[in-house]
Design a protein around this motif. Structure first.
Motif, PDB file in Angstrom:
ATOM      1  N   ASP A   1     -35.508 -27.647 -32.228  1.00  0.00           N
ATOM      2  CA  ASP A   1     -36.297 -26.454 -32.549  1.00  0.00           C
ATOM      3  C   ASP A   1     -36.038 -25.918 -33.955  1.00  0.00           C
ATOM      4  OD1 ASP A   1     -37.303 -26.658 -30.006  1.00  0.00           O
ATOM      5  OD2 ASP A   1     -36.075 -25.047 -29.165  1.00  0.00           O
TER       6      ASP A   1
ATOM      7  N   SER B   1     -38.316 -34.157 -29.363  1.00  0.00           N
ATOM      8  CA  SER B   1     -38.308 -32.859 -28.694  1.00  0.00           C
ATOM      9  C   SER B   1     -36.905 -32.259 -28.684  1.00  0.00           C
ATOM     10  CB  SER B   1     -38.782 -33.017 -27.247  1.00  0.00           C
ATOM     11  OG  SER B   1     -40.094 -33.514 -27.190  1.00  0.00           O
TER      12      SER B   1
ATOM     13  N   SER C   1     -37.704 -28.271 -36.495  1.00  0.00           N
ATOM     14  CA  SER C   1     -39.167 -28.154 -36.533  1.00  0.00           C
ATOM     15  C   SER C   1     -39.601 -26.882 -37.244  1.00  0.00           C
ATOM     16  CB  SER C   1     -39.738 -28.192 -35.115  1.00  0.00           C
ATOM     17  OG  SER C   1     -39.681 -29.501 -34.582  1.00  0.00           O
ATOM     18  N   LYS C   2     -38.918 -25.780 -36.971  1.00  0.00           N
ATOM     19  CA  LYS C   2     -39.280 -24.518 -37.610  1.00  0.00           C
ATOM     20  C   LYS C   2     -38.971 -24.551 -39.105  1.00  0.00           C
ATOM     21  CE  LYS C   2     -38.894 -21.890 -33.330  1.00  0.00           C
ATOM     22  NZ  LYS C   2     -38.134 -20.910 -32.523  1.00  0.00           N
TER      23      LYS C   2
ATOM     24  N   ASP D   1     -48.934 -26.469 -29.901  1.00  0.00           N
ATOM     25  CA  ASP D   1     -47.670 -27.205 -29.960  1.00  0.00           C
ATOM     26  C   ASP D   1     -47.647 -28.220 -28.826  1.00  0.00           C
ATOM     27  OD1 ASP D   1     -46.467 -25.521 -32.070  1.00  0.00           O
ATOM     28  OD2 ASP D   1     -46.432 -23.966 -30.535  1.00  0.00           O
TER      29      ASP D   1
ATOM     30  N   SER E   1     -41.568 -27.581 -29.713  1.00  0.00           N
ATOM     31  CA  SER E   1     -41.026 -26.381 -30.364  1.00  0.00           C
ATOM     32  C   SER E   1     -42.155 -25.394 -30.649  1.00  0.00           C
ATOM     33  CB  SER E   1     -40.330 -26.755 -31.676  1.00  0.00           C
ATOM     34  OG  SER E   1     -39.260 -27.638 -31.441  1.00  0.00           O
TER      35      SER E   1
ATOM     36  N   ASP F   1     -30.310 -29.217 -36.161  1.00  0.00           N
ATOM     37  CA  ASP F   1     -29.914 -29.081 -34.758  1.00  0.00           C
ATOM     38  C   ASP F   1     -28.821 -30.087 -34.435  1.00  0.00           C
ATOM     39  OD1 ASP F   1     -32.209 -27.347 -33.275  1.00  0.00           O
ATOM     40  OD2 ASP F   1     -33.107 -28.604 -34.838  1.00  0.00           O
TER      41      ASP F   1
ATOM     42  N   ASN G   1     -47.808 -29.585 -35.620  1.00  0.00           N
ATOM     43  CA  ASN G   1     -46.576 -29.669 -34.845  1.00  0.00           C
ATOM     44  C   ASN G   1     -46.830 -30.385 -33.524  1.00  0.00           C
ATOM     45  OD1 ASN G   1     -43.869 -29.179 -34.008  1.00  0.00           O
ATOM     46  ND2 ASN G   1     -44.615 -27.473 -32.766  1.00  0.00           N
TER      47      ASN G   1
ATOM     48  N   THR H   1     -44.502 -31.522 -31.606  1.00  0.00           N
ATOM     49  CA  THR H   1     -43.346 -31.322 -30.727  1.00  0.00           C
ATOM     50  C   THR H   1     -43.538 -30.090 -29.852  1.00  0.00           C
ATOM     51  OG1 THR H   1     -41.965 -29.789 -32.012  1.00  0.00           O
ATOM     52  CG2 THR H   1     -42.007 -32.090 -32.740  1.00  0.00           C
TER      53      THR H   1
END
Length: 350
Positions: free
Chosen positions: A137, A134, A140-141, A182, A160, A96, A156, A158
């Protein structure tokens, strides 16, 4: 089934700092004050072993985890001297673009990340814990995908959407793995306290009309919440988590409002609740709570990590709602705080 639970941590920030201290502290003596649950299933805190750690900050990469948890930009308090853990922090993933606030907080290590899949497999990691900031996304994925390919369960912490994404949960279930999330909910932080007070007032016959919760704090995560996208995402999650506590609709807003650098890892949450009692008499609740983010996450993380391993041992794959509802603000299905705790206790505390 029992034995060691081999953990890998992603994001060696303030929450990781308190968690690592807590593992060392309560492994020595789990009758010390502050530990919520000594046993989850048959696992004690002394059964937890951090074997890998990942971050993107050049100031932490290459350090032993016992040193990295106290490196900048971390501001969590040092409660306990952690002995060297022989775990070097490795370069993690970043897919990101960092927000302005994160760019000014991190010294991102240049170069390619390590081969996480090989590392996790070689270290025989049971549970991969995602504690990154945070708003990241894609990252995290990607970590969730790494967990699946590595044969690890995934936590997880976060906001996301991972454990609340049906396709992701299906992928974990197909590999006989557990994923939970989440957005980690603190043990006695703003959201849990707000939910608990509303439930108590409702059970005492007070009709709630309106409520709000405003948080002010320090630390990197609060600083990152100044980003408008992150702020509104977290506000929506908190507000949804709180609104489920009552069987009727009412006006409520909850979220972080500002960052104060000298508060460091501490947070002040302000609550205002308006209700009606007998004969329509006014009942108002106006109070504030002071807490520390890192330690407030510690007990929940210790419980969730052990519960995830219990679920895996017993073949409870996918995203178990009794863990997700207990430890997170945005589980696959949002449930009341009291119900979530009772469900968790009935299955995991024996």
């Amino acid at each position: 089934m029992s034995g060691k639970i081999r953990i890998a941590l992603i994001g060696i920030g303030n929450c990781a700092c308190s968690l690592v201290q807590g593992i060392s502290y309560y492994s020595e003596n789990d009758f010390r004050n502050g530990l919520w649950h000594r046993l989850i299933g048959n696992y004690r805190v002394s059964d937890l072993e951090v074997v890998e750690a990942f971050d993107i900050d050049a100031r932490k990469i290459g350090l032993d985890l016992s040193e990295a948890i106290f490196s900048k930009p971390n501001v969590a308090k040092k409660y306990f001297d952690v002995n060297p853990l022989n775990v070097k922090v490795k370069r993690g993933l970043l897919y990101d673009d960092l927000s302005y606030h994160l760019r000014n907080s991190f010294d991102v290590k240049s170069g390619e990340p390590c081969d996480m899949i090989d590392v996790l497999k070689e270290s025989k990691v049971d549970v991969l814990v995602n504690l990154i900031s945070s708003g990241l996304d894609k990252t995290s994925k990607s970590y969730a995908e790494v967990a699946i390919k590595s044969g690890c369960c995934f936590i997880n912490a976060t906001p996301s959407l991972v454990a609340s994404d049906e396709s992701t949960v299906k992928s974990f279930k197909e590999e006989n793995l557990v994923v939970v999330g989440d957005d980690l909910m603190s043990q006695f932080g703003g959201t849990a306290f707000h939910k608990g007070i509303l439930d108590f007032m409702h059970n005492r016959g007070i009709r709630i009309m309106k409520s709000y919760q405003l948080d002010v704090g320090g630390g990197t995560e609060t600083f990152n919440t100044l980003n408008e996208d992150v702020k509104f995402m977290k506000r929506n999650m908190k507000t949804k988590a709180i609104s489920i506590e009552l069987p009727y609709e009412f006006e409520t807003v909850a979220g972080t409002t500002d960052y104060v650098d000298y508060m460091q890892n501490d947070r002040t949450s302000y609550y205002w609740i308006q209700g009606e009692g007998f004969l329509g008499s006014s009942v108002r609740f106006d109070i504030y709570l002071r807490s520390s983010d890192g330690p407030n996450a510690g007990n929940i993380l210790l419980d969730v990590i052990r519960a995830v391993k219990v679920a895996k041992d017993e073949g409870y794959f996918g995203a178990p709602l009794d863990i997700c509802g207990y430890g997170f603000k945005h589980p696959p299905k949002i449930i009341k705080l009291k119900d979530a705790y009772e469900n968790f206790v009935s299955k995991y505390i024996r």
